[in-house]
Design a protein around this motif. Structure first.
Motif, PDB file in Angstrom:
ATOM      1  N   LEU A  66       0.639  -1.709  -0.411  1.00  0.00           N
ATOM      2  CA  LEU A  66      -0.004   0.148  -0.236  1.00  0.00           C
ATOM      3  C   LEU A  66       0.599   1.180   0.031  1.00  0.00           C
ATOM      4  O   LEU A  66       2.261   0.987   0.425  1.00  0.00           O
ATOM      5  CB  LEU A  66      -1.035   0.050   1.327  1.00  0.00           C
ATOM      6  CG  LEU A  66      -2.062  -1.241   1.094  1.00  0.00           C
ATOM      7  CD1 LEU A  66      -2.216  -1.291   2.845  1.00  0.00           C
ATOM      8  CD2 LEU A  66      -3.019  -0.559   0.423  1.00  0.00           C
ATOM      9  N   SER A  67       0.310   2.083  -0.562  1.00  0.00           N
ATOM     10  CA  SER A  67       0.959   3.889  -0.234  1.00  0.00           C
ATOM     11  C   SER A  67       1.274   4.219   0.900  1.00  0.00           C
ATOM     12  O   SER A  67      -0.275   3.914   2.018  1.00  0.00           O
ATOM     13  CB  SER A  67       0.427   4.645  -1.319  1.00  0.00           C
ATOM     14  OG  SER A  67      -1.033   5.090  -0.938  1.00  0.00           O
ATOM     15  N   ALA A  68       1.473   4.980   1.578  1.00  0.00           N
ATOM     16  CA  ALA A  68       1.785   5.236   2.508  1.00  0.00           C
ATOM     17  C   ALA A  68       0.860   6.086   3.004  1.00  0.00           C
ATOM     18  O   ALA A  68       0.051   5.615   4.512  1.00  0.00           O
ATOM     19  CB  ALA A  68       2.893   6.292   3.008  1.00  0.00           C
ATOM     20  N   TRP A  69       0.446   6.679   2.314  1.00  0.00           N
ATOM     21  CA  TRP A  69      -1.192   8.014   2.732  1.00  0.00           C
ATOM     22  C   TRP A  69      -1.850   6.915   2.757  1.00  0.00           C
ATOM     23  O   TRP A  69      -3.156   6.774   4.068  1.00  0.00           O
ATOM     24  CB  TRP A  69      -1.566   8.172   1.532  1.00  0.00           C
ATOM     25  CG  TRP A  69      -0.950   9.799   0.997  1.00  0.00           C
ATOM     26  CD1 TRP A  69       0.245  10.340   0.490  1.00  0.00           C
ATOM     27  CD2 TRP A  69      -0.836  10.782   1.924  1.00  0.00           C
ATOM     28  NE1 TRP A  69       1.103  11.455   0.973  1.00  0.00           N
ATOM     29  CE2 TRP A  69      -0.171  11.402   2.163  1.00  0.00           C
ATOM     30  CE3 TRP A  69      -1.654  10.856   3.488  1.00  0.00           C
ATOM     31  CZ2 TRP A  69       0.297  13.039   2.750  1.00  0.00           C
ATOM     32  CZ3 TRP A  69      -1.337  12.132   4.358  1.00  0.00           C
ATOM     33  CH2 TRP A  69      -0.146  13.136   3.943  1.00  0.00           C
ATOM     34  N   SER A  70      -2.375   5.690   2.501  1.00  0.00           N
ATOM     35  CA  SER A  70      -4.281   4.569   1.880  1.00  0.00           C
ATOM     36  C   SER A  70      -3.112   3.643   3.475  1.00  0.00           C
ATOM     37  O   SER A  70      -4.662   3.544   4.455  1.00  0.00           O
ATOM     38  CB  SER A  70      -3.813   3.911   0.827  1.00  0.00           C
ATOM     39  OG  SER A  70      -2.783   3.613   0.704  1.00  0.00           O
ATOM     40  N   TYR A  71      -1.845   3.416   3.236  1.00  0.00           N
ATOM     41  CA  TYR A  71      -2.231   2.389   4.978  1.00  0.00           C
ATOM     42  C   TYR A  71      -1.931   3.288   6.333  1.00  0.00           C
ATOM     43  O   TYR A  71      -3.148   2.880   6.786  1.00  0.00           O
ATOM     44  CB  TYR A  71       0.241   2.309   4.203  1.00  0.00           C
ATOM     45  CG  TYR A  71      -0.125   1.709   6.239  1.00  0.00           C
ATOM     46  CD1 TYR A  71      -0.213   0.143   6.258  1.00  0.00           C
ATOM     47  CD2 TYR A  71       0.541   1.993   6.833  1.00  0.00           C
ATOM     48  CE1 TYR A  71       0.250  -0.351   7.629  1.00  0.00           C
ATOM     49  CE2 TYR A  71       1.263   1.493   8.171  1.00  0.00           C
ATOM     50  CZ  TYR A  71       1.039   0.126   8.265  1.00  0.00           C
ATOM     51  OH  TYR A  71       1.894  -0.530   9.247  1.00  0.00           O
ATOM     52  N   VAL A 158      -1.409   5.543  15.922  1.00  0.00           N
ATOM     53  CA  VAL A 158       0.177   5.387  14.224  1.00  0.00           C
ATOM     54  C   VAL A 158       1.352   5.811  14.944  1.00  0.00           C
ATOM     55  O   VAL A 158       1.695   5.338  13.777  1.00  0.00           O
ATOM     56  CB  VAL A 158      -0.155   8.058  14.386  1.00  0.00           C
ATOM     57  CG1 VAL A 158       1.303   8.170  14.039  1.00  0.00           C
ATOM     58  CG2 VAL A 158      -1.739   8.170  14.048  1.00  0.00           C
ATOM     59  N   GLY A 159       1.349   5.220  15.923  1.00  0.00           N
ATOM     60  CA  GLY A 159       2.882   5.235  16.414  1.00  0.00           C
ATOM     61  C   GLY A 159       3.194   3.400  16.284  1.00  0.00           C
ATOM     62  O   GLY A 159       3.796   2.710  16.086  1.00  0.00           O
ATOM     63  N   ARG A 160       1.828   2.340  16.757  1.00  0.00           N
ATOM     64  CA  ARG A 160       1.652   1.056  16.401  1.00  0.00           C
ATOM     65  C   ARG A 160       1.820   0.851  14.858  1.00  0.00           C
ATOM     66  O   ARG A 160       2.194   0.456  14.218  1.00  0.00           O
ATOM     67  CB  ARG A 160       0.356   0.101  16.779  1.00  0.00           C
ATOM     68  CG  ARG A 160      -0.203  -0.944  16.257  1.00  0.00           C
ATOM     69  CD  ARG A 160      -1.242  -1.004  17.243  1.00  0.00           C
ATOM     70  NE  ARG A 160      -1.576  -1.922  16.267  1.00  0.00           N
ATOM     71  CZ  ARG A 160      -3.083  -3.360  16.742  1.00  0.00           C
ATOM     72  NH1 ARG A 160      -4.049  -2.076  17.763  1.00  0.00           N
ATOM     73  NH2 ARG A 160      -3.575  -3.953  16.233  1.00  0.00           N
ATOM     74  N   LEU A 161       0.631   1.401  13.895  1.00  0.00           N
ATOM     75  CA  LEU A 161       1.295   1.294  12.449  1.00  0.00           C
ATOM     76  C   LEU A 161       3.102   1.735  11.955  1.00  0.00           C
ATOM     77  O   LEU A 161       3.118   1.484  11.105  1.00  0.00           O
ATOM     78  CB  LEU A 161       0.319   2.698  11.517  1.00  0.00           C
ATOM     79  CG  LEU A 161      -1.248   1.903  11.989  1.00  0.00           C
ATOM     80  CD1 LEU A 161      -2.168   3.009  11.214  1.00  0.00           C
ATOM     81  CD2 LEU A 161      -1.611   0.683  11.201  1.00  0.00           C
ATOM     82  N   LEU A 162       3.629   2.870  12.621  1.00  0.00           N
ATOM     83  CA  LEU A 162       4.968   3.428  12.252  1.00  0.00           C
ATOM     84  C   LEU A 162       5.704   1.713  12.265  1.00  0.00           C
ATOM     85  O   LEU A 162       6.967   2.062  11.983  1.00  0.00           O
ATOM     86  CB  LEU A 162       5.182   4.495  13.205  1.00  0.00           C
ATOM     87  CG  LEU A 162       6.591   4.796  12.961  1.00  0.00           C
ATOM     88  CD1 LEU A 162       7.235   5.246  11.305  1.00  0.00           C
ATOM     89  CD2 LEU A 162       7.385   6.299  13.550  1.00  0.00           C
ATOM     90  N   MET A 163       5.440   1.258  13.802  1.00  0.00           N
ATOM     91  CA  MET A 163       6.487   0.105  14.383  1.00  0.00           C
ATOM     92  C   MET A 163       6.068  -0.716  13.321  1.00  0.00           C
ATOM     93  O   MET A 163       7.267  -1.515  12.724  1.00  0.00           O
ATOM     94  CB  MET A 163       5.660  -0.317  15.239  1.00  0.00           C
ATOM     95  CG  MET A 163       6.942  -1.217  16.290  1.00  0.00           C
ATOM     96  SD  MET A 163       5.996  -1.656  17.469  1.00  0.00           S
ATOM     97  CE  MET A 163       4.751  -1.950  17.576  1.00  0.00           C
ATOM     98  N   ILE A 164       5.064  -1.201  13.092  1.00  0.00           N
ATOM     99  CA  ILE A 164       4.324  -2.327  12.116  1.00  0.00           C
ATOM    100  C   ILE A 164       5.064  -1.538  10.755  1.00  0.00           C
ATOM    101  O   ILE A 164       5.208  -2.688  10.049  1.00  0.00           O
ATOM    102  CB  ILE A 164       2.839  -2.379  11.683  1.00  0.00           C
ATOM    103  CG1 ILE A 164       2.424  -3.372  12.953  1.00  0.00           C
ATOM    104  CG2 ILE A 164       2.754  -3.443  10.293  1.00  0.00           C
ATOM    105  CD1 ILE A 164       1.499  -3.102  13.208  1.00  0.00           C
TER     106      ILE A 164
END
Length: 238
Positions: A66-71, A158-164
């Motif tokens: 996925l693109s960063a925006w959509s993710y 958002v931190g969780r998504l960044l970690m993933i």
């Protein structure tokens, strides 16, 4: 914040409960759908997969597709969707909400009692690091400031998504290998996923613990707690 062991107050009634629990029931159904269809969606429509269910395993599988925006946009919205409802459940129903959640599972009950003790001192870090359904409910019971809760919840999500995303970058090759395996064995995996979800739902029904159906019994538990009574015997296994 209000003490978690504070007084029990009258709950607002069934109308409010329906408005809170109906969206949660829809989200649960969406999660079941994702658990059945993930072998197909992970390749054909990864964005729809995480829109249905943003479990860690699905996020890891699709992050590099996925693109960063959509993710980040879809992942953040889907992860945050149930949290205000569980927060409101705790805010409006107080001790009844915690009692009901404890009764549904002895294991979860023990965990909740531990979290309740920790929350009075470590509430903000818990919401930031573990913004799950139980923490959100406890935050509502404790009457954490809604603005503080929302801020911590968004930052933590958002931190969780960044970690993933970082995990996805580091383990891109193994993830691609898993995706190749899923693509080759899509039909058997779809059949297995359907069977597992069906067995899980049937097991919950037989045990009287079906998640969506259990919500309907919540107000009976709240009524009993409001009257300072023990809940009916048939509610103790929720």
């Amino acid at each position: 914040m209000r003490s978690l062991s504070g007084e029990m107050t009258a709950h607002p009634g069934r109308r409010h409960l329906v408005w809170i629990l109906s969206p949660i029931a829809v989200l649960i159904a969406m999660g079941y759908t994702a658990d059945v269809l993930w072998p197909s969606l992970v390749e054909d429509n990864p964005l729809l997969l995480i829109a249905l269910s943003a479990k860690n395993r699905y996020l890891v599988l699709v992050v590099n597709q996925l693109s960063a925006w959509s993710y980040y946009i879809v992942g953040t919205i889907r992860l945050l969707l149930p949290d205000p409802f569980f927060f409101l459940l705790g805010w409006l129903y107080g001790a009844a909400a915690l009692r009901w959640m404890e009764q549904r599972s002895p294991t979860i009950g023990k965990l909740l009692r531990s979290l309740e003790k920790w929350f009075e001192r470590w509430g903000a870090p818990l919401v930031l690091l573990l913004p799950n359904n139980y923490i959100c409910t406890i935050a509502g019971v404790a009457r954490m400031s809604p603005w503080l809760f929302a801020t911590l919840n968004v930052i933590g999500t958002v931190g969780r998504l960044l970690m993933i995303q970082v995990i996805g970058d580091i383990f891109a090759a193994p993830i691609n290998s898993v995706l190749d395996f899923v693509a080759r064995w899509r039909i058997p995996l779809l059949a297995a996923s359907f069977a597992l979800v069906a067995l899980a739902v049937l097991s919950e029904i037989r045990k009287g613990k079906q998640e969506i159906a259990a919500f309907k019994e919540f107000e009976d538990t709240a009524d009993a707690i409001e009257r300072h009574e023990e809940p009916r015997e048939d509610l103790k296994d929720l």
